[in-house]
Design an enzyme around this catalytic site. Sequence first.
Site, mmCIF file in Angstrom:
data_model
loop_
_atom_site.group_PDB
_atom_site.id
_atom_site.type_symbol
_atom_site.label_atom_id
_atom_site.label_comp_id
_atom_site.label_asym_id
_atom_site.label_seq_id
_atom_site.Cartn_x
_atom_site.Cartn_y
_atom_site.Cartn_z
ATOM 1 N N LYS B 123 0.820 -1.219 0.000
ATOM 2 C CA LYS B 123 0.000 0.000 0.000
ATOM 3 C C LYS B 123 0.852 1.266 0.000
ATOM 4 O O LYS B 123 0.326 2.363 -0.093
ATOM 5 C CB LYS B 123 -0.907 0.027 1.229
ATOM 6 C CG LYS B 123 -2.049 -0.968 1.162
ATOM 7 C CD LYS B 123 -3.031 -0.685 2.287
ATOM 8 C CE LYS B 123 -4.443 -1.001 1.846
ATOM 9 N NZ LYS B 123 -5.452 -0.516 2.812
ATOM 10 N N GLU B 124 2.159 1.126 0.198
ATOM 11 C CA GLU B 124 2.994 2.323 0.264
ATOM 12 C C GLU B 124 3.890 2.392 -0.976
ATOM 13 O O GLU B 124 3.460 2.838 -2.022
ATOM 14 C CB GLU B 124 3.756 2.333 1.597
ATOM 15 C CG GLU B 124 2.763 2.333 2.777
ATOM 16 C CD GLU B 124 3.387 2.450 4.156
ATOM 17 O OE1 GLU B 124 4.556 2.841 4.273
ATOM 18 O OE2 GLU B 124 2.675 2.136 5.140
#
Lengths: 330, 330
Positions: B123-124
């Site tokens: 997600k990053e």
Amino acid sequence: MHQSLILAAGLLLAGNAWAMRSGNEPIQPIEPATVSDAAKVELGKQLFFDPRLSKSGVISCNSCHNLSMGGSDNLPTSVGHNWQQGPINSPTVLNSSMNVAQFWDGRAKDLQEQAGGPIANPKEMGFSHEQAVAVVASIPQYREAFRKVYKNDTITVAAITDAIAAFEKTLVTPNSRFDRWLKGDQQALSPTELDGYRLFKDTGCTACHNGPAVGGNSFQKMGQVAPYKTDNPAEGVAGLTGKDVDRFKFKVPTLRNVELTYPYFHDGAYWKLEEAVDVMARLQLGRQLRPDEIGKITAFLKTLTGEQPSFPLPILPPSSNDTSRPQPFN
Amino acid sequence: MHQSLILAAGLLLAGNAWAMRSGNEPIQPIEPATVSDAAKVELGKQLFFDPRLSKSGVISCNSCHNLSMGGSDNLPTSVGHNWQQGPINSPTVLNSSMNVAQFWDGRAKDLQEQAGGPIANPKEMGFSHEQAVAVVASIPQYREAFRKVYKNDTITVAAITDAIAAFEKTLVTPNSRFDRWLKGDQQALSPTELDGYRLFKDTGCTACHNGPAVGGNSFQKMGQVAPYKTDNPAEGVAGLTGKDVDRFKFKVPTLRNVELTYPYFHDGAYWKLEEAVDVMARLQLGRQLRPDEIGKITAFLKTLTGEQPSFPLPILPPSSNDTSRPQPFN
């Protein structure tokens, strides 16, 4: 005294060599930027790095024209608001003040006009000029800086883009090895690099890639001799004029710092400089270069990497309680 | 001579005042960073700014811990790979070496361990440690820098995160006005700010916000006296231990540079420092502060803004023909 005389004579010769060479060479050295209004440039630098000019609060001018990376993002096309894919390769901001016009199709006449485009483009920064002005005007330190520079209490998008353009005009890259050679330093280039430069001229590359920026000063058809195959739908200048003669006409990009500004062409389809040289020679000039020739021209092109702009990372003034909040997710 | 004696006596008194105050005050000054390995710090700085540590080629450490913006991104939660919404507010990297542990739940013991997290978080930065190592190892100038710093031809993720952590340890913010006051400069704070500091202590804020970082050195339950209402599902330390006693226990954030690190709390739900002060007093200490008291504490908190790290924007070494290409859109 004797030694000084010899030195002086040497400098005189070097000066003459440069004067002669400058007159004859299709490429001229880049000169360092002269800053007449340091406060405006500093303000423009902050704005260039400020993601609050975007709807999301995430995307700044520097996102796609990253000054750590040759003034480009090193992507075929950029990532915009909500991760949208940009339509065309982001050109470098370095030495862009020397361009005859801005954008690949030249639709902005200068850097100030260009700077307003991405802010309001829904696929790029996704904001509006009115919203950007409101954000900037809500920040006390910006208000003070604009008052100081523009002698006016009203902040406008014209002032914002004027400041950004003033900063961008300082983003020149002088003192490349090639420029040192142009100015008379015979040792600045290796024999291979010099061979590459001669080949670059003899092949005809300098017909378009000339001047201080080694390009940027004309529009040419992509695919003069043979068509350029691409999935990118951009039509170039024809998108503005509607004229068939302008189809696939794009601004010739600068080759300054080309070592840093991969991937290449308006669609960013080629990552290797060797491949870009080969494609250009075949499609624009009808020349099939041998691998050793491509290697030499590539070696020459890498001598066009100049001193990158060096300045302290700007510290941005904080938002106030009146600043509207970024909206990355809605 | 007479004057020097008076000056010396004055300095002695100031020194004593500071010594006395240091002994009594719950907050201590921040000292400037000492750099023992400048080459490692420089390498770490480049890596911190290098978006090639992400799958997209767009997200660097500096994207969410923006050193132009107080080491934060000034968003409730960050924008990650493919515009995914982050689960929790990105804390400032400034003075983070003083934290007892890293992340809101303390799951990384130090900055080196922390640095590896976002790179591999889908997600990053959406990459893997192996891919990041391969990219760095494909870049000649990085290979040379790693060889010089680590005396080893093999680049590892441990070396990459060690270099990033070495840079991050330099990101301290000394010489805030409050620190100058702590060191004896009576003129550094206004009467209102001093009142705010006394209120900050009297209200009990220093029970958790103490030490050089004014926080960062303990874990506390968010909502000691009354529950904190939030849509954010983070459970704090309980997410690691599974223990009910650890529910909503988060690391107490530093208040250094809190003027710059809005929005506040682990969910980034509050944008105004005044509101954050009010919420903390009510929910953690059971105290309803008056608006004038909140104003004074806020004025004090703004004196904790220190000198921001200042260094030239790093210029990143170019990729080579062997560097794997960023994948923003697939």
